[in-house]
Design an enzyme around this catalytic site. Sequence first.
Site, short mmCIF file in Angstrom:
data_model
loop_
_atom_site.label_atom_id
_atom_site.label_comp_id
_atom_site.label_asym_id
_atom_site.label_seq_id
_atom_site.Cartn_x
_atom_site.Cartn_y
_atom_site.Cartn_z
N LYS A 259 0.87 -1.18 0.00
CA LYS A 259 0.00 0.00 0.00
C LYS A 259 0.90 1.23 0.00
CE LYS A 259 -3.06 2.72 3.06
NZ LYS A 259 -3.94 2.73 4.24
N ASP A 264 -2.56 10.34 3.57
CA ASP A 264 -3.96 9.95 3.76
C ASP A 264 -4.68 10.97 4.65
OD1 ASP A 264 -6.37 8.69 4.09
OD2 ASP A 264 -5.61 7.08 5.38
N LYS A 271 -10.07 12.97 8.13
CA LYS A 271 -9.56 12.62 9.46
C LYS A 271 -9.53 13.86 10.35
CE LYS A 271 -6.44 8.84 8.13
NZ LYS A 271 -7.07 7.77 8.92
N ASP A 282 1.73 6.60 5.48
CA ASP A 282 0.74 5.63 5.03
C ASP A 282 1.18 4.91 3.74
OD1 ASP A 282 -1.61 4.33 5.66
OD2 ASP A 282 -2.89 5.71 4.54
N ASP A 341 -12.11 7.12 3.90
CA ASP A 341 -10.88 6.91 4.67
C ASP A 341 -10.47 5.44 4.71
OD1 ASP A 341 -8.70 7.58 6.18
OD2 ASP A 341 -9.82 7.86 8.06
N GLU A 343 -9.35 3.70 2.39
CA GLU A 343 -8.88 3.79 1.01
C GLU A 343 -7.81 2.76 0.65
OE1 GLU A 343 -7.56 5.41 3.44
OE2 GLU A 343 -5.44 5.09 3.02
N ARG A 345 -7.55 -0.42 1.19
CA ARG A 345 -8.09 -1.66 0.63
C ARG A 345 -8.56 -1.46 -0.81
NH1 ARG A 345 -12.37 -1.89 5.42
NH2 ARG A 345 -10.62 -0.79 6.38
#
Length: 493
Positions: A259, A264, A271, A282, A341, A343, A345
């Site tokens: 990933k 993010d 967030k 991230d 959020d 995201e 996956r």
Amino acid sequence: MKISFAEPALPAKGAVVVLVAEGKKLSAAATDLDKQTKGAVKRAIAASKFTGKKGQSLEIMAPAGGGLDRVLLAGTGKEFGELEQQALGGNVVGKLRNTGSAEVTIIVDAGTKDLTAAAANVALGARLAGYRFDKYLTKQQENDNGKPTLKAIKIGVKGAAAAKKAHGPMDKIADGVVFARDLVSEPGNVIYPESLAAQCKELTKLGVKVEILDEKKMAKLGMNALLGVGLGSERESCIVVMSWNGAAKSKKPIAFVGKGVTFDTGGISLKPGPGMEEMKWDMGGSGTVIGLMKALAGRKAKANVVGLVGLVENMPDGKAQRPGDIVKSMSGQTIEILNTDAEGRLVLADVLWYCQDRFKPEFIVDLATLTGAIIVGLGHEYAGMFANDDKLADRLFAAGTDTGEKVWRMPLHENYDKLIKSPAADMQNIGGKGAGSITAAQFLQRFVNKTPWAHLDIAGMAWSKESRPTVPKGATGFGVRLLDRFVADNYEK
Ligand code: BES
Ligand code: MN
Ligand code: ZN
């Protein structure tokens, strides 16, 4: 930090470290040093609680009898293994990096029969502990105590040439760890999809093939799950495919997927402000995959390996995707996005599918800073592991134990899978209140087809707020050592 190996001899200046094994008589080097310093070593031991336990150390300043700055006695315990040897090297650097000594000689002549391996491991630990990301500190240093003084480490060991040889591949692994740490440490204005892809390109120098799929190509392939995450960003998303071919052409590749959300914000499901800066790391999963490719290519691993990273920035914007949007992934499966959020996956869904479809690999291991929930469950000690294949899981567990980059298996079950059913699409991108890391893994499992697969949720491991002996605080490079060992032990024979 310059690291070199030489036959064991007490130095004339700088700092010297000698090993003391608990419950054993003093080693040759410690005995010599005691003589040279007119009994300072034995006196210091007698006057302290130092017994040579592992992790223990005792410092003697400016001893009589020569030009030494300081003497450090380091405990090995009764017998020390590879992780303790690395920790000892790390602890020495931690103790001496900013004391004034420019050079330290560590004499490895106690604690184990295999002194060659011990010396190589001490050196590896010292290098990993010496890592700092300080390129943006133009004025003071982290501790306000000026720049670190320690510049060189000399390892004294019988058969120095053999120790140097044993250290060779370890140093390549450290190159990979350091690369991963550097990439993960960089802020989001420096590392974004395109600039991270450019860093991947650097690996071509080591013989890695690097291919970039841009947005146009991804759109053609139908990767709308990944592309949707990047809609709110000014930066173009991309996938980087890195291939290392170290084995016969006929051999199936093994695959690693990372990933790479370079920042993010949460997107429209924004967030909260406090702590949001942490989301620069991230892309930790992709940092590990890139570092792993560097390690494997650096030591010329005898395996065919592909590393794929999905690089995207998750931003809120007029063009960003909304909660409630439905996207069609490359696999053909549709996804209702209930929270922008969740995201990671979505990014992995298309990269995993593409990976199994194009490479038909022996297995896929993915790494992702995927869920806050895994930190609730496992804290900062173990990464969460999910797998559809017991053999793969067992091998990863073993490599984790051996390298100290530990993984703990978590369950997958069809009843968890039901929690991501959507009334409007084939699935939704979040589950309910409980089992957040598991429902995320169930989501990923829908995109690996039948391929043996393991998912490592490294949200608790990619960044550390505390220093450990071989892992200074900040970006850890978690997973490079684990997966390098996993490859070496299982796929290079
Ligand atoms: N990148 C985060 C997960 C994360 C949290 C990593 C803390 C490292 C530290 C991920 O994209 C995320 O936001 N996950 C959400 C999922 C939720 C919306 C279902 C989370 O964990 O809160
Ligand atoms: Mn998120
Ligand atoms: Zn994320």
